[in-house]
Design a protein around this motif. Structure first.
Motif, PDB file in Angstrom:
ATOM      1  N   ASN A   1     -30.529 -21.543 -54.372  1.00  0.00           N
ATOM      2  CA  ASN A   1     -31.404 -21.022 -55.426  1.00  0.00           C
ATOM      3  C   ASN A   1     -31.203 -19.528 -55.681  1.00  0.00           C
ATOM      4  OD1 ASN A   1     -33.218 -21.534 -57.429  1.00  0.00           O
ATOM      5  ND2 ASN A   1     -35.014 -21.307 -56.144  1.00  0.00           N
ATOM      6  N   GLU A   2     -31.006 -18.771 -54.590  1.00  0.00           N
ATOM      7  CA  GLU A   2     -30.815 -17.312 -54.701  1.00  0.00           C
ATOM      8  C   GLU A   2     -29.596 -16.991 -55.597  1.00  0.00           C
ATOM      9  OE1 GLU A   2     -29.042 -14.011 -51.611  1.00  0.00           O
ATOM     10  OE2 GLU A   2     -30.242 -15.621 -50.747  1.00  0.00           O
ATOM     11  N   LEU A   3     -28.499 -17.701 -55.363  1.00  0.00           N
ATOM     12  CA  LEU A   3     -27.282 -17.479 -56.158  1.00  0.00           C
ATOM     13  C   LEU A   3     -27.466 -17.989 -57.580  1.00  0.00           C
ATOM     14  CD1 LEU A   3     -24.401 -18.467 -53.707  1.00  0.00           C
ATOM     15  CD2 LEU A   3     -25.142 -16.187 -54.367  1.00  0.00           C
ATOM     16  N   PHE A   4     -28.114 -19.148 -57.714  1.00  0.00           N
ATOM     17  CA  PHE A   4     -28.353 -19.714 -59.040  1.00  0.00           C
ATOM     18  C   PHE A   4     -29.098 -18.705 -59.924  1.00  0.00           C
ATOM     19  CE2 PHE A   4     -31.467 -21.926 -61.779  1.00  0.00           C
ATOM     20  CZ  PHE A   4     -30.575 -22.421 -62.726  1.00  0.00           C
ATOM     21  N   LYS A   5     -30.140 -18.080 -59.344  1.00  0.00           N
ATOM     22  CA  LYS A   5     -30.946 -17.114 -60.119  1.00  0.00           C
ATOM     23  C   LYS A   5     -30.126 -15.888 -60.515  1.00  0.00           C
ATOM     24  CE  LYS A   5     -35.531 -18.342 -58.363  1.00  0.00           C
ATOM     25  NZ  LYS A   5     -36.489 -18.082 -57.266  1.00  0.00           N
TER      26      LYS A   5
ATOM     27  N   ARG B   1     -21.033 -17.866 -71.514  1.00  0.00           N
ATOM     28  CA  ARG B   1     -22.109 -18.831 -71.769  1.00  0.00           C
ATOM     29  C   ARG B   1     -21.656 -20.262 -71.482  1.00  0.00           C
ATOM     30  NH1 ARG B   1     -25.851 -15.521 -73.738  1.00  0.00           N
ATOM     31  NH2 ARG B   1     -25.103 -13.635 -74.776  1.00  0.00           N
ATOM     32  N   PRO B   2     -21.845 -20.684 -70.225  1.00  0.00           N
ATOM     33  CA  PRO B   2     -21.527 -22.080 -69.909  1.00  0.00           C
ATOM     34  C   PRO B   2     -22.422 -23.012 -70.729  1.00  0.00           C
ATOM     35  CG  PRO B   2     -22.211 -20.864 -67.927  1.00  0.00           C
ATOM     36  CD  PRO B   2     -22.408 -19.955 -69.081  1.00  0.00           C
ATOM     37  N   LYS B   3     -21.957 -24.241 -70.954  1.00  0.00           N
ATOM     38  CA  LYS B   3     -22.770 -25.243 -71.658  1.00  0.00           C
ATOM     39  C   LYS B   3     -24.036 -25.519 -70.859  1.00  0.00           C
ATOM     40  CE  LYS B   3     -20.894 -26.689 -75.460  1.00  0.00           C
ATOM     41  NZ  LYS B   3     -21.647 -26.463 -76.695  1.00  0.00           N
ATOM     42  N   LEU B   4     -23.873 -25.551 -69.522  1.00  0.00           N
ATOM     43  CA  LEU B   4     -25.017 -25.823 -68.660  1.00  0.00           C
ATOM     44  C   LEU B   4     -24.802 -25.147 -67.318  1.00  0.00           C
ATOM     45  CD1 LEU B   4     -27.675 -27.581 -68.352  1.00  0.00           C
ATOM     46  CD2 LEU B   4     -26.236 -29.217 -67.142  1.00  0.00           C
ATOM     47  N   LEU B   5     -25.834 -24.450 -66.863  1.00  0.00           N
ATOM     48  CA  LEU B   5     -25.823 -23.866 -65.517  1.00  0.00           C
ATOM     49  C   LEU B   5     -27.101 -24.391 -64.881  1.00  0.00           C
ATOM     50  CD1 LEU B   5     -24.408 -21.884 -63.630  1.00  0.00           C
ATOM     51  CD2 LEU B   5     -25.672 -20.029 -64.685  1.00  0.00           C
ATOM     52  N   THR B   6     -26.968 -25.178 -63.811  1.00  0.00           N
ATOM     53  CA  THR B   6     -28.154 -25.835 -63.289  1.00  0.00           C
ATOM     54  C   THR B   6     -28.224 -25.736 -61.770  1.00  0.00           C
ATOM     55  OG1 THR B   6     -29.446 -27.901 -63.372  1.00  0.00           O
ATOM     56  CG2 THR B   6     -27.077 -28.137 -63.178  1.00  0.00           C
ATOM     57  N   PHE B   7     -29.444 -25.861 -61.254  1.00  0.00           N
ATOM     58  CA  PHE B   7     -29.692 -25.838 -59.815  1.00  0.00           C
ATOM     59  C   PHE B   7     -29.769 -27.290 -59.358  1.00  0.00           C
ATOM     60  CE2 PHE B   7     -33.099 -25.836 -56.476  1.00  0.00           C
ATOM     61  CZ  PHE B   7     -32.351 -25.210 -55.491  1.00  0.00           C
ATOM     62  N   GLY B   8     -28.952 -27.678 -58.372  1.00  0.00           N
ATOM     63  CA  GLY B   8     -29.014 -29.073 -57.937  1.00  0.00           C
ATOM     64  C   GLY B   8     -27.963 -29.417 -56.909  1.00  0.00           C
ATOM     65  N   ASP B   9     -27.843 -30.704 -56.637  1.00  0.00           N
ATOM     66  CA  ASP B   9     -26.964 -31.225 -55.595  1.00  0.00           C
ATOM     67  C   ASP B   9     -25.607 -31.589 -56.181  1.00  0.00           C
ATOM     68  OD1 ASP B   9     -25.745 -32.522 -53.524  1.00  0.00           O
ATOM     69  OD2 ASP B   9     -27.323 -33.984 -53.163  1.00  0.00           O
ATOM     70  N   GLY B  10     -24.589 -30.806 -55.828  1.00  0.00           N
ATOM     71  CA  GLY B  10     -23.247 -31.012 -56.363  1.00  0.00           C
ATOM     72  C   GLY B  10     -22.636 -32.355 -56.015  1.00  0.00           C
ATOM     73  N   TYR B  11     -23.041 -32.929 -54.867  1.00  0.00           N
ATOM     74  CA  TYR B  11     -22.504 -34.237 -54.464  1.00  0.00           C
ATOM     75  C   TYR B  11     -22.759 -35.297 -55.534  1.00  0.00           C
ATOM     76  CZ  TYR B  11     -20.985 -33.584 -49.605  1.00  0.00           C
ATOM     77  OH  TYR B  11     -20.297 -33.226 -48.480  1.00  0.00           O
ATOM     78  N   LYS B  12     -23.856 -35.129 -56.284  1.00  0.00           N
ATOM     79  CA  LYS B  12     -24.246 -36.143 -57.279  1.00  0.00           C
ATOM     80  C   LYS B  12     -23.603 -35.901 -58.641  1.00  0.00           C
ATOM     81  CE  LYS B  12     -28.672 -36.869 -54.981  1.00  0.00           C
ATOM     82  NZ  LYS B  12     -30.078 -36.447 -54.946  1.00  0.00           N
ATOM     83  N   GLY B  13     -23.071 -34.686 -58.839  1.00  0.00           N
ATOM     84  CA  GLY B  13     -22.487 -34.362 -60.142  1.00  0.00           C
ATOM     85  C   GLY B  13     -23.548 -34.299 -61.225  1.00  0.00           C
ATOM     86  N   LEU B  14     -23.139 -34.568 -62.466  1.00  0.00           N
ATOM     87  CA  LEU B  14     -24.066 -34.568 -63.610  1.00  0.00           C
ATOM     88  C   LEU B  14     -23.811 -35.826 -64.439  1.00  0.00           C
ATOM     89  CD1 LEU B  14     -23.828 -30.831 -64.783  1.00  0.00           C
ATOM     90  CD2 LEU B  14     -25.816 -31.915 -63.717  1.00  0.00           C
ATOM     91  N   PRO B  15     -24.277 -36.985 -63.947  1.00  0.00           N
ATOM     92  CA  PRO B  15     -23.974 -38.249 -64.633  1.00  0.00           C
ATOM     93  C   PRO B  15     -24.403 -38.270 -66.102  1.00  0.00           C
ATOM     94  CG  PRO B  15     -25.664 -38.553 -62.908  1.00  0.00           C
ATOM     95  CD  PRO B  15     -25.098 -37.184 -62.735  1.00  0.00           C
TER      96      PRO B  15
ATOM     97  N   GLU C   1     -18.109 -27.961 -62.822  1.00  0.00           N
ATOM     98  CA  GLU C   1     -17.858 -27.102 -61.662  1.00  0.00           C
ATOM     99  C   GLU C   1     -18.958 -27.341 -60.632  1.00  0.00           C
ATOM    100  OE1 GLU C   1     -17.249 -22.374 -60.655  1.00  0.00           O
ATOM    101  OE2 GLU C   1     -18.791 -22.932 -62.111  1.00  0.00           O
ATOM    102  N   ILE C   2     -18.543 -27.711 -59.413  1.00  0.00           N
ATOM    103  CA  ILE C   2     -19.502 -27.922 -58.320  1.00  0.00           C
ATOM    104  C   ILE C   2     -19.479 -26.676 -57.442  1.00  0.00           C
ATOM    105  CG2 ILE C   2     -20.167 -29.399 -56.393  1.00  0.00           C
ATOM    106  CD1 ILE C   2     -20.139 -30.831 -59.144  1.00  0.00           C
ATOM    107  N   GLY C   3     -20.563 -25.890 -57.495  1.00  0.00           N
ATOM    108  CA  GLY C   3     -20.657 -24.648 -56.723  1.00  0.00           C
ATOM    109  C   GLY C   3     -20.405 -23.435 -57.602  1.00  0.00           C
ATOM    110  N   THR C   4     -21.431 -23.024 -58.357  1.00  0.00           N
ATOM    111  CA  THR C   4     -21.294 -21.877 -59.264  1.00  0.00           C
ATOM    112  C   THR C   4     -21.014 -20.597 -58.485  1.00  0.00           C
ATOM    113  OG1 THR C   4     -23.085 -22.933 -60.524  1.00  0.00           O
ATOM    114  CG2 THR C   4     -22.348 -20.759 -61.278  1.00  0.00           C
ATOM    115  N   GLY C   5     -21.725 -20.445 -57.346  1.00  0.00           N
ATOM    116  CA  GLY C   5     -21.528 -19.248 -56.531  1.00  0.00           C
ATOM    117  C   GLY C   5     -21.792 -17.976 -57.309  1.00  0.00           C
TER     118      GLY C   5
END
Length: 215
Positions: free
Chosen positions: A112-116, A128-142, A86-90
């Motif tokens: 960052n504010e929303l991520f926290k 409980r998502p497998k991973l919730l991370t702060f970063g650039d969605g354009y790059k995905g999670l290779p 998912e790109i954009g947890t919001g």
């Protein structure tokens, strides 16, 4: 963190509205009935939480209209234990829907504010998502690719190549495509093989823009 019988009744009504609007995936509708959307909103919006409307959630972002969340989720055809990026947890509401549908969710948030705030909220709701991370969605999670499906919850002027590369053969990428300030076209790519994608378009939606990491 109250969730009452009244809230449950309102969720059932919302699911029925979505069903009338053409959402047929039982898995999606059941998730909508289970998730306390009012807890993902500022308390001043609580009375309106189960209307089919988008609301501001801070950092210039919105919680999408339930119909949009349901529509994108339905396009993914999520099966139990699917790996979904998912790109954009919001607010985390879409994350919660995917999780409740049985997906293993990997989610990236650029603000960052929303991520926290979302990182604190989801565990309280036993999501409980497998991973919730702060970063650039354009790059995905290779490092975690390939994914069974990828969902982008913000409008992008084009489909980012790294996301296409991270999709499994047979997988689906759902993304609203269009310029900022205009309506976007809901677009789905199905990966046919290493080099070929089948494209489908599903009409106009409005999303906040997908932010690229400018740092």
């Amino acid at each position: 963190m109250k969730d009452t019988a009244k809230h449950q009744g309102l969720r059932n009504q919302l699911a029925s509205v979505l069903s009338q609007k053409g959402i047929t995936d039982k898995n999606v509708l059941e998730a909508i009935k289970k998730i306390p959307r009012h807890l993902f909103l500022n308390s001043s919006f609580e009375d309106y939480a189960y209307q089919d409307k988008a609301f501001p959630i801070g950092a210039g972002q919105t919680i999408s209209q339930p119909y949009t969340v349901a529509f994108q989720s339905q396009l993914l055809e999520v099966k139990k234990d699917d790996k979904v990026l998912e790109i954009g947890t919001g607010s985390g509401y879409q994350t919660a829907v995917l999780y409740t549908m049985g997906a293993k969710v990997f989610s990236i948030e650029r603000q960052n504010e929303l991520f926290k705030s979302t990182s604190l909220l989801l565990p309280k709701l036993n999501i409980r998502p497998k991973l919730l991370t702060f970063g650039d969605g354009y790059k995905g999670l290779p490092n975690y690719a390939p994914f069974d499906s990828i969902i982008v919850t913000a409008g992008a002027p084009m489909i980012p190549q790294p996301l296409m590369a991270q999709l499994k053969v047979g997988g689906r990428l759902v993304i609203p495509v269009g310029e900022e300030g205009q309506a976007q076209i809901m677009t789905m790519l199905i990966r046919k093989n290493e080099t070929q994608f089948e494209k489908h378009e599903f009409g106009e939606f409005r999303f906040v823009p997908l932010l690229e990491n400018k740092n």
